[in-house]
Every structure is written in structure tokens, then in C-alpha cells.
Design a protein around this motif. Sequence first.
Motif, mmCIF file in Angstrom:
data_model
loop_
_atom_site.group_PDB
_atom_site.id
_atom_site.type_symbol
_atom_site.label_atom_id
_atom_site.label_comp_id
_atom_site.label_asym_id
_atom_site.label_seq_id
_atom_site.Cartn_x
_atom_site.Cartn_y
_atom_site.Cartn_z
ATOM 1 N N PHE A 172 0.742 -1.225 -0.145
ATOM 2 C CA PHE A 172 0.072 0.062 0.054
ATOM 3 C C PHE A 172 0.919 1.313 -0.135
ATOM 4 C CE2 PHE A 172 -3.088 2.966 1.399
ATOM 5 C CZ PHE A 172 -4.194 2.664 1.162
ATOM 6 N N ASP A 173 1.852 1.220 0.913
ATOM 7 C CA ASP A 173 2.838 2.483 0.995
ATOM 8 C C ASP A 173 3.548 2.460 -0.536
ATOM 9 O OD1 ASP A 173 1.928 2.788 3.326
ATOM 10 O OD2 ASP A 173 3.402 1.607 4.490
ATOM 11 N N VAL A 174 4.159 1.352 -1.120
ATOM 12 C CA VAL A 174 4.891 1.429 -2.460
ATOM 13 C C VAL A 174 3.937 2.160 -3.366
ATOM 14 C CG1 VAL A 174 5.888 0.041 -4.160
ATOM 15 C CG2 VAL A 174 6.127 -0.866 -1.915
ATOM 16 N N HIS A 175 2.645 1.720 -3.221
ATOM 17 C CA HIS A 175 1.626 2.384 -4.229
ATOM 18 C C HIS A 175 1.474 4.015 -3.950
ATOM 19 C CE1 HIS A 175 -2.231 3.429 -6.181
ATOM 20 N NE2 HIS A 175 -2.761 4.216 -5.220
ATOM 21 N N LEU A 176 1.464 4.284 -2.643
ATOM 22 C CA LEU A 176 1.467 5.679 -2.543
ATOM 23 C C LEU A 176 2.721 6.642 -2.855
ATOM 24 C CD1 LEU A 176 -0.328 5.867 1.020
ATOM 25 C CD2 LEU A 176 -1.208 6.163 -1.216
ATOM 26 N N SER A 177 3.834 5.934 -2.540
ATOM 27 C CA SER A 177 5.033 6.251 -2.933
ATOM 28 C C SER A 177 5.198 6.606 -4.598
ATOM 29 C CB SER A 177 6.332 5.488 -2.452
ATOM 30 O OG SER A 177 6.303 5.559 -1.091
ATOM 31 N N ALA A 178 4.780 5.474 -5.243
ATOM 32 C CA ALA A 178 4.721 5.544 -6.713
ATOM 33 C C ALA A 178 4.020 6.743 -7.147
ATOM 34 C CB ALA A 178 4.337 4.286 -7.456
#
Length: 463
Positions: free
Chosen positions: A300-306
Motif C-alpha cells: 500500500f505504501d509502495v503504491h502511495l510512493s509511486a
Amino acid sequence: MFKPEVYKKRRENLKKSLSKGVYLFMGNNETPMNYPDNTYHFRQDSNFLYFYGLDIAGMAAIIDIDNDKEIIFANDMDIDDIIWMGPQPSVKELASKCLINETQPFSKLADYLQKSKKSGQKIHFLPPYKHDNMIYLNKVLGLPFEKMKDEASLEFILAVIALRNVKEQIEIEEIDRACNIGYLMHTTSMRMTKPGLYEREIAGVMEGVSLSYGSVPSFPIILTKNGQTLHNHYHGNKLQAGDLMLQDAGAQTPMYYASDNTRTLPVGGKFTTKQREVYEVVLNSINGSIKLMKPGVKYFDVHLSASEILASGLKDLGLMKGDIKEAVKLGAHALFMPHGLGHMMGLDVHDMEDLGQINVGYDKDTRPSDIFGTAFLRMGRELKSGYVLTNEPGVYFIPELIDIWKKERKFTDFINYDKLEAYRDFGGIRLEDDILITEKGSRILGEKRIPISVEEVESFMRG
Ligand code: GLY
């Protein structure tokens, strides 16, 4: 098939997390296209493949925990079948390939289930998605159609997911193989794409490349100059210099493992400045997000960073403005990327979507968002070594969506609607790689990464 012990071991591992009752695996049947004998390409159910490996229509299996039984139910071929299909192994021979000793004709399955139910055993089944299997469950277990998904066994679902989420080494090798075929599909298209061709000519060759390696496409090929439509399956446009062409395609190996990659090409072989600027925003997002992927990190955090990388690049281009973290938190970037960063992949392109994305991609610690864009994220949970996912950021200019948001004056603090006018006919760019989470980080699957930088793509297209 893998070695027989592989399937036995998987079932043994599964049994460790099962409680009581009968656990039912429904295989798939042939599906008619336009009359009974003219069928779609047969695809076995992936759960059946994972635990039994048998790519044969008309099978089912049970694990009866209370009576310590494992049975495959299927019919032997008769002489009529053999005349049309050639000599066929018996069900006993097939069952021995996954170390099952007991087999019974398919008709006995209904008796078995009904007797078990009568004696008070719970019948656990996975959510059916094929209508013929739904009709069977309705007839044999008396399950109403509208309740069938809700009555599927969550215990069974979660036990299967826990195993299939973490890929074994033999599965990783197969996915690498699928990616290598995907590489050839994509690079063949890069070599041939030029003005004057129709999309269908390229899509057809890509499909042919996969077939020539004994594979099939892992999903219907998306190849289009209208990349702003996320899953565009129309292949009838003629390509012109200056168009972008988005190709989203992968292979399914003869062992049924998938790859799934996306590249976006400049049809004349060279990106315009405007195209290159947006392309590099997406490229930074995919590269930046892959770097973050390792065990212990929430996807979920990778999605937000991307999404933040994407939004910050769009701010540099003057299309977004304001506090980028806040913009992403509220979902303003979803005007440009109205989908999630990626999904699990394995035997299915969207791995185990039949078992419910909430169960596959989320858990008690990570719940899905209900904000437009992030709500379509299929996977949010913490990454573990052995997970295989795709990362597929994109920037799309969808005129219909722009018009609605503009009219509603949505996120005017974050979006420069005036500047956006010049991009209405831009199309869309998506880039997608397949990624294995390793002990310490991650790696892109396949022997070679499909050309992705502006220079690599242009030089490959020059050929
Ligand atoms: N790349 C196709 C999909 O994710 O559905």
C-alpha cells in the motif's frame, strides 16, 4: 506437470491449516463457444492445477479430513473419445501423477458430498466462477446461486492463499520462463511497429510469438494507440507517425504460469518532447517503486510512493500543483492514474482473483482504501520473500474524466485544468514489470528487462 511429490507436499501443507470437514476442488469443464463441440481453449482452474496439476476437463477432487481420504472424481475416456482424441491415460494413471491413490467416476461425487452433508460434515468449497460449476453446487448441495460466493469457505480460501501467495523456486523458474517469452513478444513488436500498420497486425504477431514457444497469451492482448482507455482490446486502428502505442501483454507457459508487461512506444520510433516528458514521469515512478520493494514493506505504501513520484513529475510539467503528499492522500493524482500500482501474479495474471482480492491482497493489518484510484489497488499487504507482483504505473489523459472533474471543480488546489487542455488528445502511457520479492529486496523477473528507458526503446525501434 511438476514431479508428483510437489502436489502431495502442497496438499500436506494445506491440510495442516484445515480443520474438519470435506474440502472440495472443482476442476473446470470445456466451455462451448457457439455450439457444444466448438469450445474455447480449455483452461483448468488454477487451484486445481496447484494441488493436482491435471490439465483435464471434467475433474473434481476432495480432501476429507475427518475420514483421512483424498479422492479424484473423473470419468475414463471411452472409445468414442479415443477415436477423436487418440489414446488417453486412465483416470488412475492421471491420479498417480499427483500421488492420489483413490479415484471414482464423476457421478459418485454427488453421492459422496450428499452423504457427508447428511452425516453432519461441513462441505468447504472455494468461490465458484464458472456457471456450470455453480449449477452443479446448486443441484448437489442445494446452495442458492445468490448465496454461493458468501457461503464459500473463508477458512479454505485463506489456507489456499497462504500457500499460493509465496512462490516456490520451481514456480519462480516458470514465471521467469513466462517473462522471457513476454520479452520476445514485446521486443518483436518494438522491431515491427511503424506508421501504416494496423494494431491488429502487431497484436497478431505478438500472439503468434507466444504460440510459437508453446505458450498462449496470459490474457487477451491490449495493444492500442488509445492507451488512455485502460483495457482497450480493439485492434482496428491504423498507426500514424506521432502516435503512442501501448502494449500490455504476457505469456502463459505450458505449465500455466503467467507474465504481464506493459510498454508504450512512439510509433515513428522517436518520442516527441511532450511524450518524452510524460514518459519519464512514468519511468521514474516504476523505477522508484521497484527500489522500495522488499520484505516487511507494505505494498500500500509502495503504491502511495509511486503515486507521489508521478504527481511530483506532473507538478514539474505544470499539470499538478500544491502539496504533493496531500494531493495523493486525497486522491487528486487519480485523475491521471485511476488504478492501483499492481497486483499479485502467478498461475493467474491477477493471481487468485477468484478467491477474492480482499483476501489475496489485504489482511487484518492492511485494509483497502475507499478513495477513487487507490480503491482499485488489488494488493496492499506487507511484502514477503517469494511474493510475485507487477508494478504498472501510468499516466492517462481521459477526456471524459477530465471534463467531469473540471465541471465539478474537483481538486482545483492540485490540478491545473487550463494546462491540461493541451493534453486532451495525448492518450496514455503505462509501464509494467514483474517483480519477485527476495530475502533482502526484489528483482525484475525474466532474464533481461524489456527495453524501457527512452534511449533503449528508441534504439531498439531503430533496430
Ligand atoms: N496487465 C493486464 C492487467 O493487469 O489486467
